[in-house]
Enzyme design. Structure first.
Site, PDB file in Angstrom:
ATOM      1  N   SER A  45      -3.211   1.935   2.089  1.00  0.00           N
ATOM      2  CA  SER A  45      -2.598   0.645   2.448  1.00  0.00           C
ATOM      3  C   SER A  45      -3.519  -0.333   3.155  1.00  0.00           C
ATOM      4  O   SER A  45      -3.158  -0.937   4.162  1.00  0.00           O
ATOM      5  CB  SER A  45      -1.386   0.871   3.347  1.00  0.00           C
ATOM      6  OG  SER A  45      -0.297   1.111   2.565  1.00  0.00           O
TER       7      SER A  45
ATOM      8  N   ASP B 274       4.792   0.103   3.694  1.00  0.00           N
ATOM      9  CA  ASP B 274       3.449   0.003   4.262  1.00  0.00           C
ATOM     10  C   ASP B 274       3.402  -1.026   5.389  1.00  0.00           C
ATOM     11  O   ASP B 274       2.804  -0.793   6.437  1.00  0.00           O
ATOM     12  CB  ASP B 274       2.442  -0.394   3.162  1.00  0.00           C
ATOM     13  CG  ASP B 274       2.489   0.561   1.980  1.00  0.00           C
ATOM     14  OD1 ASP B 274       3.035   1.671   2.138  1.00  0.00           O
ATOM     15  OD2 ASP B 274       1.996   0.191   0.894  1.00  0.00           O
TER      16      ASP B 274
ATOM     17  N   TYR C  90       2.805   0.503 -11.589  1.00  0.00           N
ATOM     18  CA  TYR C  90       3.745   0.520 -10.466  1.00  0.00           C
ATOM     19  C   TYR C  90       5.011  -0.273 -10.816  1.00  0.00           C
ATOM     20  O   TYR C  90       6.128   0.208 -10.658  1.00  0.00           O
ATOM     21  CB  TYR C  90       3.042  -0.078  -9.244  1.00  0.00           C
ATOM     22  CG  TYR C  90       3.877  -0.119  -7.986  1.00  0.00           C
ATOM     23  CD1 TYR C  90       3.774   0.889  -7.031  1.00  0.00           C
ATOM     24  CD2 TYR C  90       4.761  -1.160  -7.731  1.00  0.00           C
ATOM     25  CE1 TYR C  90       4.517   0.859  -5.863  1.00  0.00           C
ATOM     26  CE2 TYR C  90       5.510  -1.199  -6.577  1.00  0.00           C
ATOM     27  CZ  TYR C  90       5.386  -0.193  -5.644  1.00  0.00           C
ATOM     28  OH  TYR C  90       6.138  -0.233  -4.493  1.00  0.00           O
TER      29      TYR C  90
ATOM     30  N   GLU D  90       2.883 -10.296  -0.286  1.00  0.00           N
ATOM     31  CA  GLU D  90       2.320  -9.428  -1.325  1.00  0.00           C
ATOM     32  C   GLU D  90       3.116  -9.548  -2.634  1.00  0.00           C
ATOM     33  O   GLU D  90       2.547  -9.609  -3.716  1.00  0.00           O
ATOM     34  CB  GLU D  90       2.269  -7.970  -0.839  1.00  0.00           C
ATOM     35  CG  GLU D  90       1.562  -7.080  -1.833  1.00  0.00           C
ATOM     36  CD  GLU D  90       0.876  -5.872  -1.226  1.00  0.00           C
ATOM     37  OE1 GLU D  90       0.671  -5.833   0.000  1.00  0.00           O
ATOM     38  OE2 GLU D  90       0.527  -4.970  -2.003  1.00  0.00           O
TER      39      GLU D  90
ATOM     40  N   ALA E 157      -7.871   3.445  -1.701  1.00  0.00           N
ATOM     41  CA  ALA E 157      -7.740   4.882  -1.452  1.00  0.00           C
ATOM     42  C   ALA E 157      -6.287   5.284  -1.238  1.00  0.00           C
ATOM     43  O   ALA E 157      -6.002   6.408  -0.849  1.00  0.00           O
ATOM     44  CB  ALA E 157      -8.581   5.277  -0.243  1.00  0.00           C
ATOM     45  N   GLY E 158      -5.359   4.359  -1.477  1.00  0.00           N
ATOM     46  CA  GLY E 158      -3.945   4.681  -1.293  1.00  0.00           C
ATOM     47  C   GLY E 158      -3.570   4.754   0.178  1.00  0.00           C
ATOM     48  O   GLY E 158      -2.602   5.396   0.555  1.00  0.00           O
TER      49      GLY E 158
ATOM     50  N   ASP F 201      10.900   2.974  -1.485  1.00  0.00           N
ATOM     51  CA  ASP F 201      11.048   1.913  -0.474  1.00  0.00           C
ATOM     52  C   ASP F 201      11.442   0.575  -1.082  1.00  0.00           C
ATOM     53  O   ASP F 201      11.587  -0.410  -0.380  1.00  0.00           O
ATOM     54  CB  ASP F 201       9.767   1.781   0.368  1.00  0.00           C
ATOM     55  CG  ASP F 201       8.555   1.332  -0.417  1.00  0.00           C
ATOM     56  OD1 ASP F 201       8.509   1.529  -1.651  1.00  0.00           O
ATOM     57  OD2 ASP F 201       7.632   0.767   0.194  1.00  0.00           O
TER      58      ASP F 201
ATOM     59  N   SER G 175     -15.055 -12.449   5.367  1.00  0.00           N
ATOM     60  CA  SER G 175     -14.867 -11.035   5.669  1.00  0.00           C
ATOM     61  C   SER G 175     -16.222 -10.394   5.947  1.00  0.00           C
ATOM     62  O   SER G 175     -17.212 -10.714   5.276  1.00  0.00           O
ATOM     63  CB  SER G 175     -14.174 -10.371   4.471  1.00  0.00           C
ATOM     64  OG  SER G 175     -14.590  -9.050   4.343  1.00  0.00           O
TER      65      SER G 175
HETATM   66  C1  GLA Z   1       2.565   1.428  -2.586  1.00  0.00           C
HETATM   67  C2  GLA Z   1       3.524   0.309  -2.200  1.00  0.00           C
HETATM   68  C3  GLA Z   1       4.631   0.827  -1.288  1.00  0.00           C
HETATM   69  C4  GLA Z   1       5.296   2.072  -1.868  1.00  0.00           C
HETATM   70  C5  GLA Z   1       4.246   3.089  -2.307  1.00  0.00           C
HETATM   71  C6  GLA Z   1       4.878   4.245  -3.030  1.00  0.00           C
HETATM   72  O1  GLA Z   1       1.863   1.862  -1.453  1.00  0.00           O
HETATM   73  O2  GLA Z   1       2.827  -0.722  -1.542  1.00  0.00           O
HETATM   74  O3  GLA Z   1       5.578  -0.177  -1.049  1.00  0.00           O
HETATM   75  O4  GLA Z   1       6.179   1.740  -2.897  1.00  0.00           O
HETATM   76  O5  GLA Z   1       3.268   2.518  -3.158  1.00  0.00           O
HETATM   77  O6  GLA Z   1       5.754   4.926  -2.193  1.00  0.00           O
END
Ligand code: GLA
Length: 376
Positions: A120, A166, A218, A154, A117-118, A34, A65
């Site tokens: 977002s 995301d 990343y 971000e 946890a991946g 992306d 929060s």
């Molecule tokens: C994270 C990033 C996204 C994307 C994914 C991998 O979630 O925030 O923009 O690059 O990794 O697909």
């Protein structure tokens, strides 16, 4: 009164002007493309982050929060600049910065997307704030404009060079559908993903290995893809066919080649996966999902032992397809399974993790849910 409105009153002593929420996501396929003009196919999950916001008459932004027991983090409007403010508060403040808002505000966050946890959680927070601010200040921005603003927050304010997936799905998702997003121009197609009547389930396995994508892995992978584009002297990995890319292998060093190979092939996998989904071929779709995992594990090298064990176990006990999702190095995997196999697969993964002395995993079942909304 919305429960967050009464909490807001407790923390700041006034009622909020607006409440908005935005969901986290899982990604069916299209990982780490992306930021390369690629296609992605995520959907929004039902877990969301809600924010309540009110204008205040000071020149301070005050963020609190629920998950931090209401402790207030304050920054002077004059000091809003990339990387300033307490780490967690950079996400909401970054969105204000990105939207050019510099007046006093009180913000209360209730983050219900599991952290690290991946799924977002960061984008959910950014998009909830962006949605609320768009309403509160009558900015009239479109969803793609809000997505770009949240991504800018971000990328620059927080310092994480993420792509646009995301934020886009958190804002543009619709219930019952996965979102086919062309990250080159943010055009979308809603792809029905209604698997329950077919006896299927999308299992999310949170490995409980908590990643922090702001740490270098990343960015380093992304830089390899950008190096490939420069070395090949092309505009984008989107603009080269798989066969041409393979033919030009000698122009790249091994690491750059393998990482960019993931990007080029992943873009094609997304399109193939959508064709199979539209034809109702879930077996074929599952195979492509698994192929994406192998590419992320072996070529892009962003998986980890816990993710691999979750995927291998799900496949061994009947999953149609399984892969790690999101940035990697931890976080979650998904498995497309027959609902009747759910308990067996969860138990096998749990006992495999125990034997390997990994942390105990958590399981969710994910259904495509709606994107960001104003609550009141
Ligand atoms: C994270 C990033 C996204 C994307 C994914 C991998 O979630 O925030 O923009 O690059 O990794 O697909």
């Amino acid at each position: 009164m919305h429960p967050l409105a009464s909490k807001f009153q407790e923390v700041f002593g006034t009622p909020p002007d607006v409440i908005a929420s935005a969901p986290g996501r899982v990604n069916l396929i299209g990982e780490h493309v992306d930021f390369l003009d690629g296609f992605v196919l995520p959907f929004a999950i039902s877990d969301a982050t809600t924010v309540a916001i009110a204008k205040n008459s000071s020149n301070k932004i005050r963020c609190a929060s629920i998950q931090k027991k209401g402790a207030v983090s304050t920054i002077d409007c004059a000091n809003i600049a990339p990387k300033s403010g307490e780490a967690w508060a950079r996400y909401p403040i970054g969105v204000l910065w990105s939207l050019g808002i510099d007046t006093g505000l009180d913000i209360l966050v209730d983050g219900q997307v599991p952290l690290g946890a991946g799924l977002s959680s960061s984008a959910a927070l950014e998009c909830a704030v962006a949605t609320a601010i768009n309403e509160l200040f009558n900015l009239g921005l479109t969803l793609p404009e809000l997505a770009r603003a949240a991504q800018r927050a971000e990328n620059i304010y927080v310092g994480m060079p993420c792509g646009i997936m995301d934020q886009s799905v958190s804002l543009m998702a619709t219930e019952g559908n996965a979102l086919l997003l062309d990250t080159r121009d943010l055009s979308i197609e809603q792809i029905p993903f209604n698997i329950a009547p077919l006896g299927l389930e999308l299992l999310v396995i949170d490995t409980q290995v908590h990643h922090a994508l702001v740490d270098g892995g990343y960015a380093e992978r992304r830089a390899s893809c950008e190096k490939a584009i420069a070395d090949l002297d092309i505009t984008s990995l989107r603009d080269i066919s798989i066969s041409e890319f393979v033919a030009r292998k000698p122009e790249l060093d091994e690491k750059t080649y393998l990482r960019a190979f993931h990007g080029v092939t992943e873009m094609q996998r997304v399109l193939d996966a959508v064709t199979l989904l539209k034809a109702g071929d879930f077996v074929g779709f599952g195979e492509i999902v698994t192929a994406a995992h192998i590419s992320l594990r072996d070529y892009y090298t962003v998986s980890c032992p816990e993710l691999n064990l979750a995927v291998d176990t799900a496949l061994k006990f009947g999953a149609l397809g399984s892969r790690m999702i999101g940035g990697g190095f931890g976080g979650s995997a998904i498995a497309l399974i027959k609902a009747k196999d759910s308990d067996l697969i969860k138990n096998e993964i749990k006992s495999g993790f125990m034997k390997a002395r990994f942390k105990s995993p958590r399981f969710f079942s994910a259904l495509p849910s709606a994107g960001a909304r104003i609550i009141n």
